[in-house]
Design an enzyme around this catalytic site. Structure first.
Site, short mmCIF file in Angstrom:
data_model
loop_
_atom_site.label_atom_id
_atom_site.label_comp_id
_atom_site.label_asym_id
_atom_site.label_seq_id
_atom_site.Cartn_x
_atom_site.Cartn_y
_atom_site.Cartn_z
N GLY A 125 -9.05 1.49 6.60
CA GLY A 125 -8.94 0.41 7.58
C GLY A 125 -8.40 0.92 8.89
N ALA A 126 -9.00 2.02 9.39
CA ALA A 126 -8.40 2.78 10.49
C ALA A 126 -8.28 2.03 11.80
CB ALA A 126 -9.20 4.08 10.70
N ASP A 168 -16.54 0.46 3.17
CA ASP A 168 -16.28 -0.98 3.26
C ASP A 168 -15.63 -1.44 1.96
OD1 ASP A 168 -16.75 -3.91 3.08
OD2 ASP A 168 -17.85 -3.59 4.94
N THR A 183 -4.36 0.88 3.89
CA THR A 183 -3.93 -0.30 4.65
C THR A 183 -5.00 -1.37 4.70
OG1 THR A 183 -4.76 0.36 6.84
CG2 THR A 183 -2.63 1.26 6.17
N ALA A 184 -6.25 -1.02 4.39
CA ALA A 184 -7.37 -1.95 4.56
C ALA A 184 -7.22 -3.16 3.65
CB ALA A 184 -8.69 -1.24 4.27
N SER A 185 -7.25 -4.36 4.25
CA SER A 185 -7.20 -5.61 3.51
C SER A 185 -7.46 -6.73 4.50
CB SER A 185 -5.83 -5.82 2.85
OG SER A 185 -5.85 -6.93 1.97
N LYS A 238 -2.79 -10.85 -1.51
CA LYS A 238 -1.90 -9.69 -1.49
C LYS A 238 -1.24 -9.49 -2.86
CE LYS A 238 -1.40 -7.48 1.65
NZ LYS A 238 -2.22 -6.37 2.20
N PRO A 295 5.78 -5.19 3.86
CA PRO A 295 6.41 -5.64 5.11
C PRO A 295 6.54 -7.16 5.18
CG PRO A 295 4.41 -4.30 5.51
CD PRO A 295 4.41 -4.73 4.07
N SER A 311 -0.58 -11.45 12.99
CA SER A 311 0.87 -11.54 12.76
C SER A 311 1.66 -11.74 14.05
CB SER A 311 1.37 -10.30 12.02
OG SER A 311 1.27 -9.14 12.82
#
Length: 342
Positions: A11-12, A63, A83-85, A161, A188, A203
């Site tokens: 998820g760059a 993907d 991190t991809a979500s 999550k 986090p 966020s």
């Protein structure tokens, strides 16, 4: 000299991912990032300050919703940051729009990582997987031992999550102990801080709305905040800290009301001649508006509630300390203004 294996960051183009990549690159690491398409590669290289000819940074396509690309993405990597979500800007039409790609995407990555011999995966989860689902209790301090109740009154994002992180831990636990890939999750709280790319994270929406004066005042809503740069630092530290393997870490600063954030913004922006709404909105006004506005209705039940989180573990094992919230709020505002978002 032996060629340095790249660290994979999934998820760059994401808010947290870009900060993780910047910190890894600044430390001299080789980085490989996954994107759904390579259309933004040139933009992201510019954001990260890495030329197209540099072999320190590469991008590949993968993907969350498809198997293609993941085997190639993890090949040659010993360490992965996942991190991809999906993160929604508004309530999804169906909860599976978030749950399926979050859970199945994590499992796709983990299966490919295990097959490629990856040593450790650091996965971005959330405190949404810790204290959601109707179990918030006044005065309770949540820790890594707590899990959100997916059968309770829970929103789609928190459910996605929770289920994705649960699936990841179950996957790793199902592997032979002597060949088990290490997993660490970083959870986090609400993330603020500067955006590196032009698009902003959902966020930071509360700050953006205050800057744009899209709200008449501050409802009695509050969150525990954390700086995106500190979240990235936690991910980077968790890649190599011996104590981190097999643990989840709450990554959070202190709790602040929306009115506290508004006051910080007002003080920071006053010299620029900009104003933000700082007056407090009574609860009954917010509840009245919620009768007609579904967006307000989503948060009305949280009026006056506090969420406190125990961060002893991340401080102890990763040597982690959050920066002052006033700096985070100011840098968030400056970033949104610089990008023309607010």
């Amino acid at each position: 000299m032996t060629e340095q294996p790249p660290i994979l960051v999934t998820g760059a183009s994401g808010y947290i991912a870009l900060h993780v990549m910047r910190q890894l690159l600044d430390a001299g690491n080789a980085v490989r990032g996954t994107l759904r398409s390579l259309d933004r590669e040139a933009e992201l290289r510019e954001v990260l300050g890495v030329s197209a000819s540099s072999q320190q940074l590469e991008f590949v396509t993968a993907d969350l919703t498809a198997d293609a690309g993941w085997d190639a993405a993890v090949t040659g990597c010993a360490l992965v940051v996942h991190t991809a979500s999906p993160v929604p800007m508004s309530k999804p039409k169906h909860e599976d729009d978030l749950i399926v790609p979050a859970r199945e995407g994590a499992l796709r990555l983990l299966r490919a990582a295990r097959a490629a011999g990856v040593r450790r995966v650091v996965m971005t989860s959330s405190v949404a997987a810790v204290g959601a689902g109707g179990q918030r209790e006044e005065g309770r301090r949540y820790s890594e031992a707590d899990w959100s109740n997916v059968d309770g009154d829970i929103d789609a994002y928190s459910k996605s999550k929770t289920l994705a992180e649960r699936a990841a831990w179950e996957f790793v636990a199902g592997q032979p102990e002597d060949r088990r890939m290490e997993l660490v999750t970083i959870n986090p709280s609400l993330v603020l801080g500067p955006n590196l790319a032009r698009d902003h994270s959902p966020s930071v929406e509360a700050v953006r709305k205050l800057l744009a004066r899209e709200v008449p005042g501050c409802p009695r809503l509050g969150w525990s905040f954390v700086d995106v740069r500190d979240v990235a630092a936690a991910h980077v530290a968790a890649l190599t800290a011996p104590e981190a393997a097999g643990h989840r870490y709450i990554c959070s600063g202190g709790f602040h009301w929306m009115s506290d954030i508004a006051d910080m913004l007002a003080g920071h922006l006053a010299p620029m001649g900009r104003k933000v709404p700082t007056r407090r909105l009574p609860d009954f006004v917010v509840r009245l508006v919620a009768l007609f506005d579904p967006t307000v209705r989503m948060v009305a039940s949280d009026l006056g509630r506090r969420s406190e989180f125990d961060t002893a573990a991340i401080r102890r094992d990763l040597g982690w300390e959050p920066r002052p919230i006033a700096q985070t709020v100011s840098d968030t505002a400056d970033s949104l203004i610089a990008h023309g978002v607010a």
